[in-house]
Design a protein around this motif. Sequence first.
Motif, PDB file in Angstrom:
ATOM      1  N   SER A  11       6.593   6.564   0.740  1.00 30.00           N
ATOM      2  CA  SER A  11       6.117   7.884   0.306  1.00 30.00           C
ATOM      3  C   SER A  11       4.636   8.100   0.623  1.00 30.00           C
ATOM      4  O   SER A  11       4.209   9.225   0.894  1.00 30.00           O
ATOM      5  CB  SER A  11       6.361   8.068  -1.200  1.00 30.00           C
ATOM      6  N   GLN A  12       3.847   7.028   0.588  1.00 30.12           N
ATOM      7  CA  GLN A  12       2.422   7.187   0.872  1.00 30.12           C
ATOM      8  C   GLN A  12       2.210   7.636   2.315  1.00 30.12           C
ATOM      9  O   GLN A  12       1.361   8.488   2.588  1.00 30.12           O
ATOM     10  CB  GLN A  12       1.682   5.872   0.619  1.00 30.12           C
ATOM     11  N   VAL A  60       0.822  -1.214   0.000  1.00 31.38           N
ATOM     12  CA  VAL A  60       0.000   0.000   0.000  1.00 31.38           C
ATOM     13  C   VAL A  60       0.859   1.269   0.000  1.00 31.38           C
ATOM     14  O   VAL A  60       0.325   2.381   0.082  1.00 31.38           O
ATOM     15  CB  VAL A  60      -0.974   0.016   1.199  1.00 31.38           C
ATOM     16  N   GLY A  61       2.183   1.130  -0.091  1.00 30.44           N
ATOM     17  CA  GLY A  61       3.063   2.293  -0.198  1.00 30.44           C
ATOM     18  C   GLY A  61       3.449   2.930   1.114  1.00 30.44           C
ATOM     19  O   GLY A  61       4.136   3.954   1.120  1.00 30.44           O
ATOM     20  N   ALA A  62       3.031   2.336   2.245  1.00 31.05           N
ATOM     21  CA  ALA A  62       3.390   2.913   3.541  1.00 31.05           C
ATOM     22  C   ALA A  62       4.836   2.612   3.910  1.00 31.05           C
ATOM     23  O   ALA A  62       5.443   3.310   4.731  1.00 31.05           O
ATOM     24  CB  ALA A  62       2.458   2.389   4.631  1.00 31.05           C
ATOM     25  N   TYR A 122       4.326   9.345   4.038  1.00 29.46           N
ATOM     26  CA  TYR A 122       4.791  10.737   4.061  1.00 29.46           C
ATOM     27  C   TYR A 122       3.678  11.682   3.617  1.00 29.46           C
ATOM     28  O   TYR A 122       3.420  12.705   4.251  1.00 29.46           O
ATOM     29  CB  TYR A 122       6.007  10.870   3.148  1.00 29.46           C
ATOM     30  N   ARG A 123       2.978  11.324   2.541  1.00 25.61           N
ATOM     31  CA  ARG A 123       1.896  12.177   2.046  1.00 25.61           C
ATOM     32  C   ARG A 123       0.747  12.246   3.043  1.00 25.61           C
ATOM     33  O   ARG A 123       0.179  13.324   3.275  1.00 25.61           O
ATOM     34  CB  ARG A 123       1.399  11.651   0.689  1.00 25.61           C
ATOM     35  N   ILE A 124       0.403  11.130   3.637  1.00 27.31           N
ATOM     36  CA  ILE A 124      -0.683  11.111   4.617  1.00 27.31           C
ATOM     37  C   ILE A 124      -0.306  11.941   5.837  1.00 27.31           C
ATOM     38  O   ILE A 124      -1.108  12.735   6.345  1.00 27.31           O
ATOM     39  CB  ILE A 124      -1.020   9.667   5.022  1.00 27.31           C
ATOM     40  N   GLU A 177       8.706   1.124   2.096  1.00 28.99           N
ATOM     41  CA  GLU A 177       9.478   0.791   0.900  1.00 28.99           C
ATOM     42  C   GLU A 177      10.541  -0.236   1.257  1.00 28.99           C
ATOM     43  O   GLU A 177      11.135  -0.168   2.343  1.00 28.99           O
ATOM     44  CB  GLU A 177      10.146   2.047   0.322  1.00 28.99           C
TER      45      GLU A 177
END
Length: 231
Positions: free
Chosen positions: A74-75, A60-62, A77-79, A64
């Motif tokens: 990165s996900q 899910v990108g949480a 980080y964006r959240i 890497e």
Amino acid sequence: MASVDDALRPTRGRGVVEGAFALLEALRRHALGAGVTELALECQVPKSTAHRLLDQLVAVGAVERHGDRYRVGSQLYRIGHAWQPHPGLRLAARLPLHRLRATTGASAVLTVLRDDLALTVSSVPGEVEPLVPVRDGMSFPLDTAAGRALRGPVRAQAALDREDVVPGVCCAALPVRSPEGRTVAALAAMVPVGRRLEAVTQAVAEAGAAITRGLALGVGASVELPPVLLH
């Protein structure tokens, strides 16, 4: 053979979501990444469970994966950057923090009270960076100047630190208030020893007032600060 569901069942009273967040918190502490064995030991979960949770977090990108090591993804980080401790606070503080750094040379730090700590939500490194690196997400104890400004009441005078925490570093901090007068954050400026804290305190007060005005004008609004000359 254990099924995926068996591997993800609560371990030692810890549920799946709690285990996943424990791994994410551990990864936050390991900026350069960590291996699954290290993470499993640190989070006190079986290695197989840690591996499966990490695979799901990667999907899910949480998280890497780089070779055999894992890092925050990165996900996440964006959240995380969508979080606002107070509506519009970080956007309203952006320009005042940079102007505070430009006029004083200070490391400018905006903190909020979370879990009995002063949590940094916005920062601009200054001259004391080699002695006290500042980063968003770092925390200060409440006995520091930033912490005392958050605990209040600090109105007429700033909370000052004259090398009380780090040799060679002084700090001036004041509360940042909402347009309604409620303390929503603390603004701190860290400078090398020997700097006139009176002038630094004045610059912090003006930056805090600019943040309050920005909050009153709306999300993302900002007001420029007049230059402060230090001697």
